[in-house]
Design a protein around this motif. Structure first.
Motif, mmCIF file in Angstrom:
data_model
loop_
_atom_site.group_PDB
_atom_site.id
_atom_site.type_symbol
_atom_site.label_atom_id
_atom_site.label_comp_id
_atom_site.label_asym_id
_atom_site.label_seq_id
_atom_site.Cartn_x
_atom_site.Cartn_y
_atom_site.Cartn_z
ATOM 1 N N ASN A 110 -24.831 -89.893 76.361
ATOM 2 C CA ASN A 110 -25.616 -90.945 75.741
ATOM 3 C C ASN A 110 -25.550 -92.217 76.578
ATOM 4 O O ASN A 110 -24.686 -92.381 77.443
ATOM 5 C CB ASN A 110 -25.070 -91.264 74.340
ATOM 6 N N ILE A 111 -26.463 -93.123 76.293
ATOM 7 C CA ILE A 111 -26.349 -94.492 76.784
ATOM 8 C C ILE A 111 -25.809 -95.308 75.620
ATOM 9 O O ILE A 111 -26.476 -95.450 74.592
ATOM 10 C CB ILE A 111 -27.711 -95.053 77.221
ATOM 11 N N GLU A 112 -24.588 -95.798 75.742
ATOM 12 C CA GLU A 112 -24.018 -96.630 74.679
ATOM 13 C C GLU A 112 -24.499 -98.074 74.865
ATOM 14 O O GLU A 112 -24.571 -98.577 75.987
ATOM 15 C CB GLU A 112 -22.496 -96.590 74.699
ATOM 16 N N TYR A 113 -24.814 -98.714 73.761
ATOM 17 C CA TYR A 113 -25.278 -100.102 73.784
ATOM 18 C C TYR A 113 -24.155 -101.022 73.317
ATOM 19 O O TYR A 113 -23.599 -100.824 72.240
ATOM 20 C CB TYR A 113 -26.514 -100.245 72.893
ATOM 21 N N VAL A 114 -23.853 -102.034 74.129
ATOM 22 C CA VAL A 114 -22.802 -103.005 73.801
ATOM 23 C C VAL A 114 -23.480 -104.334 73.463
ATOM 24 O O VAL A 114 -23.783 -105.140 74.359
ATOM 25 C CB VAL A 114 -21.825 -103.195 74.970
ATOM 26 N N PRO A 115 -23.762 -104.606 72.183
ATOM 27 C CA PRO A 115 -24.383 -105.888 71.809
ATOM 28 C C PRO A 115 -23.387 -107.035 71.946
ATOM 29 O O PRO A 115 -22.178 -106.817 72.076
ATOM 30 C CB PRO A 115 -24.772 -105.663 70.342
ATOM 31 N N LEU A 116 -23.893 -108.248 71.936
ATOM 32 C CA LEU A 116 -23.020 -109.410 72.107
ATOM 33 C C LEU A 116 -21.923 -109.466 71.048
ATOM 34 O O LEU A 116 -20.793 -109.845 71.329
ATOM 35 C CB LEU A 116 -23.855 -110.703 72.065
ATOM 36 N N LYS A 117 -22.248 -109.076 69.816
ATOM 37 C CA LYS A 117 -21.255 -109.143 68.745
ATOM 38 C C LYS A 117 -20.113 -108.147 68.952
ATOM 39 O O LYS A 117 -19.055 -108.286 68.339
ATOM 40 C CB LYS A 117 -21.916 -108.911 67.389
ATOM 41 N N ALA A 118 -20.325 -107.167 69.829
ATOM 42 C CA ALA A 118 -19.281 -106.169 70.104
ATOM 43 C C ALA A 118 -18.510 -106.487 71.378
ATOM 44 O O ALA A 118 -17.654 -105.708 71.795
ATOM 45 C CB ALA A 118 -19.897 -104.779 70.201
ATOM 46 N N LYS A 119 -18.804 -107.630 72.009
ATOM 47 C CA LYS A 119 -18.200 -107.952 73.297
ATOM 48 C C LYS A 119 -16.678 -108.025 73.227
ATOM 49 O O LYS A 119 -15.977 -107.433 74.051
ATOM 50 C CB LYS A 119 -18.757 -109.272 73.834
ATOM 51 N N ALA A 120 -16.158 -108.756 72.235
ATOM 52 C CA ALA A 120 -14.708 -108.885 72.106
ATOM 53 C C ALA A 120 -14.058 -107.531 71.867
ATOM 54 O O ALA A 120 -13.005 -107.212 72.448
ATOM 55 C CB ALA A 120 -14.361 -109.854 70.979
ATOM 56 N N GLY A 121 -14.677 -106.725 71.033
ATOM 57 C CA GLY A 121 -14.134 -105.397 70.767
ATOM 58 C C GLY A 121 -14.168 -104.512 72.000
ATOM 59 O O GLY A 121 -13.254 -103.722 72.231
ATOM 60 N N TYR A 122 -15.216 -104.666 72.821
ATOM 61 C CA TYR A 122 -15.331 -103.844 74.028
ATOM 62 C C TYR A 122 -14.228 -104.197 75.026
ATOM 63 O O TYR A 122 -13.658 -103.319 75.669
ATOM 64 C CB TYR A 122 -16.697 -104.049 74.664
ATOM 65 N N LEU A 123 -13.925 -105.472 75.169
ATOM 66 C CA LEU A 123 -12.872 -105.892 76.095
ATOM 67 C C LEU A 123 -11.534 -105.284 75.718
ATOM 68 O O LEU A 123 -10.701 -104.990 76.581
ATOM 69 C CB LEU A 123 -12.769 -107.421 76.117
ATOM 70 N N ALA A 124 -11.322 -105.079 74.417
ATOM 71 C CA ALA A 124 -10.061 -104.493 73.956
ATOM 72 C C ALA A 124 -10.120 -102.973 73.895
ATOM 73 O O ALA A 124 -9.096 -102.309 74.053
ATOM 74 C CB ALA A 124 -9.703 -105.052 72.573
ATOM 75 N N GLY A 125 -11.311 -102.415 73.674
ATOM 76 C CA GLY A 125 -11.400 -100.970 73.437
ATOM 77 C C GLY A 125 -12.320 -100.226 74.373
ATOM 78 O O GLY A 125 -12.823 -99.154 74.034
ATOM 79 N N TYR A 126 -12.531 -100.794 75.607
ATOM 80 C CA TYR A 126 -13.483 -100.175 76.539
ATOM 81 C C TYR A 126 -13.094 -98.754 76.928
ATOM 82 O O TYR A 126 -13.945 -97.954 77.320
ATOM 83 C CB TYR A 126 -13.618 -101.035 77.801
ATOM 84 N N ASN A 127 -11.791 -98.421 76.865
ATOM 85 C CA ASN A 127 -11.359 -97.053 77.207
ATOM 86 C C ASN A 127 -10.876 -96.286 75.981
ATOM 87 O O ASN A 127 -10.186 -95.284 76.110
ATOM 88 C CB ASN A 127 -10.255 -97.095 78.268
ATOM 89 N N ASP A 128 -11.247 -96.770 74.792
ATOM 90 C CA ASP A 128 -10.856 -96.124 73.542
ATOM 91 C C ASP A 128 -12.017 -95.263 73.039
ATOM 92 O O ASP A 128 -13.067 -95.789 72.656
ATOM 93 C CB ASP A 128 -10.508 -97.195 72.504
ATOM 94 N N PRO A 129 -11.864 -93.934 73.039
ATOM 95 C CA PRO A 129 -12.965 -93.061 72.617
ATOM 96 C C PRO A 129 -13.475 -93.374 71.218
ATOM 97 O O PRO A 129 -14.677 -93.268 70.955
ATOM 98 C CB PRO A 129 -12.346 -91.655 72.681
ATOM 99 N N GLU A 130 -12.579 -93.761 70.309
ATOM 100 C CA GLU A 130 -13.000 -94.054 68.936
ATOM 101 C C GLU A 130 -13.893 -95.287 68.886
ATOM 102 O O GLU A 130 -14.873 -95.329 68.146
ATOM 103 C CB GLU A 130 -11.770 -94.243 68.043
#
Length: 267
Positions: A110-130
């Motif tokens: 898939n192409i995962e979409y990282v919206p601005l509201k998910a930015k902080a979560g992505y920085l912490a969970g970029y390698n977290d499959p869940e």
């Protein structure tokens, strides 16, 4: 891996003793229990959790691959310092990067979409499959297969004429040495930011990336590759803004205005 001797336990104990710190001190710095650290050092943990591997690699500035396969007690102090300095492992992928992905029912990524509201979560969970599984996802028919794509929202005007708040579709970059004035989304760990810039690897300075903006109002900056979590190369973008032929002229006018202000202040 059959027949491959692993030096994980010995190297961990060696590096800790080399720093002259106790198990209690190191366990606290790594945010793990002393008993868990002791199990690692004594070879009780036959399959160390990936999270522990990465934490210890980051703390001692030694690549995971080196921690596992090389007997560090047998190499010179000079070589150890070279390893700790990075020695290009950040640029060429020797520093193991864990990339979590999702696939559709046809087993296509898939192409995962990282919206601005998910930015902080992505920085912490970029390698977290869940965490990655929870992101919005979609597919596009025209993209080449066997590549990994992700979509991010741009911020700011540093890459005009590509407008702010457009959706940028990007391709994952594993080897950063290939980057030469390449538009990319750069995920910065130290600054806790997503940067959309033209990226070049500076071979002569080693482990350094040059970030350049298309907008001339922004200065170039150099960043240490060790401060970068991921780099995604620009493929295309989606926007609801109709490009204006006045964009470049407006930039020139802005520059002229700034020059006038500077001249007046000098006078």
């Amino acid at each position: 891996m059959k027949g491959q001797k692993l030096f994980w336990a010995e190297n961990l104990r060696f590096l800790r003793n080399r720093k002259k710190i106790s198990q209690d001190e190191l366990a606290e710095k790594l945010e793990i229990s002393r008993s868990k650290l002791n199990a690692h050092e004594n070879g009780v943990s036959k399959n160390p959790p990936l999270e522990d591997l990465l934490k210890i690699s980051e703390y001692f500035h030694v690549a995971v691959d080196t921690l596992l396969k090389i007997d560090l007690s047998k190499i010179t102090e000079l070589k150890l310092r070279e390893l700790e300095a990075g020695n290009d492992i950040y640029m060429s992928g020797g520093r193991i990067r864990v990339l979590s992905i999702t696939v559709n029912p046809a087993n296509r990524e898939n192409i995962e979409y990282v919206p601005l509201k998910a930015k902080a979560g992505y920085l912490a969970g970029y390698n977290d499959p869940e965490f990655i599984e929870q992101l919005p996802k979609f597919t596009l028919p025209h993209l080449p297969e066997k590549r990994t794509y992700r979509m991010f929202t741009t911020e700011g005007d540093s890459m005009l004429p590509i407008p702010e708040n457009c959706l940028v579709i990007t391709e994952y970059v594993d080897d950063w040495n290939i980057l030469k004035d390449t538009p990319c989304i750069v995920i910065m760990q130290s600054e806790q930011r997503f940067l959309f810039k033209m990226v070049s690897s500076l071979v002569e300075k080693n482990r350094t990336l040059l970030l350049h903006s298309l907008n001339p109002l922004y200065k170039d900056q150099e960043v240490f590759a060790g401060d970068v979590l991921e780099i995604w190369k620009y493929h295309s973008h989606i926007t609801d803004v109709i490009p204006s032929s006045d964009n470049m002229m407006q930039q020139i006018l802005n520059c002229v205005k700034e020059i006038h202000v500077d001249v007046k202040s000098l006078q």
